[in-house]
Design a protein around this motif. Structure first.
Motif, short mmCIF file in Angstrom:
data_model
loop_
_atom_site.label_atom_id
_atom_site.label_comp_id
_atom_site.label_asym_id
_atom_site.label_seq_id
_atom_site.Cartn_x
_atom_site.Cartn_y
_atom_site.Cartn_z
N MET A 180 20.25 -6.32 -11.90
CA MET A 180 19.77 -5.48 -10.84
C MET A 180 18.42 -5.97 -10.31
N GLU A 181 17.65 -6.64 -11.13
CA GLU A 181 16.34 -7.13 -10.70
C GLU A 181 16.46 -8.07 -9.49
N LYS A 182 17.44 -8.96 -9.54
CA LYS A 182 17.65 -9.89 -8.43
C LYS A 182 18.04 -9.13 -7.16
N PHE A 183 18.86 -8.10 -7.30
CA PHE A 183 19.28 -7.27 -6.18
C PHE A 183 18.06 -6.55 -5.57
N PHE A 184 17.21 -6.00 -6.43
CA PHE A 184 15.99 -5.33 -5.96
C PHE A 184 15.09 -6.30 -5.22
N GLU A 185 14.92 -7.50 -5.78
CA GLU A 185 14.06 -8.50 -5.14
C GLU A 185 14.58 -8.85 -3.74
N MET A 186 15.89 -8.97 -3.60
CA MET A 186 16.48 -9.27 -2.29
C MET A 186 16.23 -8.11 -1.32
N ALA A 187 16.46 -6.88 -1.76
CA ALA A 187 16.24 -5.72 -0.90
C ALA A 187 14.77 -5.61 -0.51
N ARG A 188 13.89 -5.83 -1.48
CA ARG A 188 12.44 -5.74 -1.21
C ARG A 188 12.02 -6.80 -0.20
N LYS A 189 12.52 -8.00 -0.36
CA LYS A 189 12.18 -9.09 0.57
C LYS A 189 12.64 -8.76 1.98
N ASP A 192 7.03 -6.20 8.17
CA ASP A 192 5.92 -7.14 8.27
C ASP A 192 4.79 -6.77 7.30
N ILE A 193 5.20 -6.56 6.04
CA ILE A 193 4.22 -6.26 4.98
C ILE A 193 4.48 -7.20 3.80
N ASN A 194 3.54 -7.22 2.88
CA ASN A 194 3.68 -8.02 1.67
C ASN A 194 4.74 -7.37 0.77
N PRO A 195 5.72 -8.14 0.30
CA PRO A 195 6.75 -7.57 -0.58
C PRO A 195 6.17 -6.89 -1.81
N LEU A 196 5.01 -7.34 -2.27
CA LEU A 196 4.39 -6.76 -3.46
C LEU A 196 3.93 -5.32 -3.23
N GLU A 197 3.90 -4.90 -1.95
CA GLU A 197 3.55 -3.51 -1.65
C GLU A 197 4.71 -2.56 -1.93
N ILE A 198 5.90 -3.14 -2.21
CA ILE A 198 7.09 -2.32 -2.44
C ILE A 198 7.52 -2.45 -3.89
N SER A 199 7.55 -1.31 -4.58
CA SER A 199 8.05 -1.28 -5.96
C SER A 199 9.23 -0.31 -5.99
N MET A 200 9.83 -0.17 -7.14
CA MET A 200 10.95 0.78 -7.27
C MET A 200 10.47 2.21 -7.02
N GLU A 201 9.21 2.50 -7.31
CA GLU A 201 8.68 3.85 -7.16
C GLU A 201 8.16 4.15 -5.75
N THR A 202 8.10 3.14 -4.89
CA THR A 202 7.50 3.31 -3.57
C THR A 202 8.31 4.25 -2.69
N PRO A 203 7.68 5.33 -2.21
CA PRO A 203 8.38 6.20 -1.24
C PRO A 203 8.45 5.48 0.11
#
Length: 81
Positions: A1-10, A17-28
Motif C-alpha cells: 500500500m505504501e507504493k500506492f500512497f506514494e503514487m496518489a500523493r505524487k 502544485d505543492i510539495n508531496p511531503l506536505e501530504i501525509s496519510m493524516e492530511t485533511p
C-alpha cells in the motif's frame, strides 16, 4: 500500500502544485485546499495507472488522504481477485 500512497500523493501534489511531503496519510484535504475536482482528477489518474474504475459515489465521506487511499487500495485489492 505504501507504493500506492506514494503514487496518489505524487499525483495530488502535482495537481495542487505543492510539495508531496506536505501530504501525509493524516492530511485533511481541506488543509491542502484540495477540492472534489482535485480529488476526482487524482482518482482518474490512478484509474489510468491501475486500469480500474474506482467508485466515486461516496467521495465526500473521505476527509483525509489516508481514508481515501485506504478505501481505494481495498477496492483495488478486491477487484484483482
Amino acid at each position: 500500500m505504501e507504493k500506492f500512497f506514494e503514487m496518489a500523493r505524487k499525483l495530488l501534489a502535482e495537481q495542487l502544485d505543492i510539495n508531496p511531503l506536505e501530504i501525509s496519510m493524516e492530511t485533511p484535504f481541506e488543509k491542502i485546499d484540495a477540492d472534489s475536482i482535485d480529488i476526482v482528477e487524482m482518482i482518474m489518474a490512478l484509474e489510468d495507472t491501475y486500469d480500474i474504475e474506482f467508485p466515486e459515489e461516496d467521495l465526500e465521506d473521505y476527509t483525509t488522504m489516508g481514508s481515501l487511499v485506504e478505501a481505494l487500495w481495498t477496492y483495488l485489492q478486491q477487484s484483482q481477485k
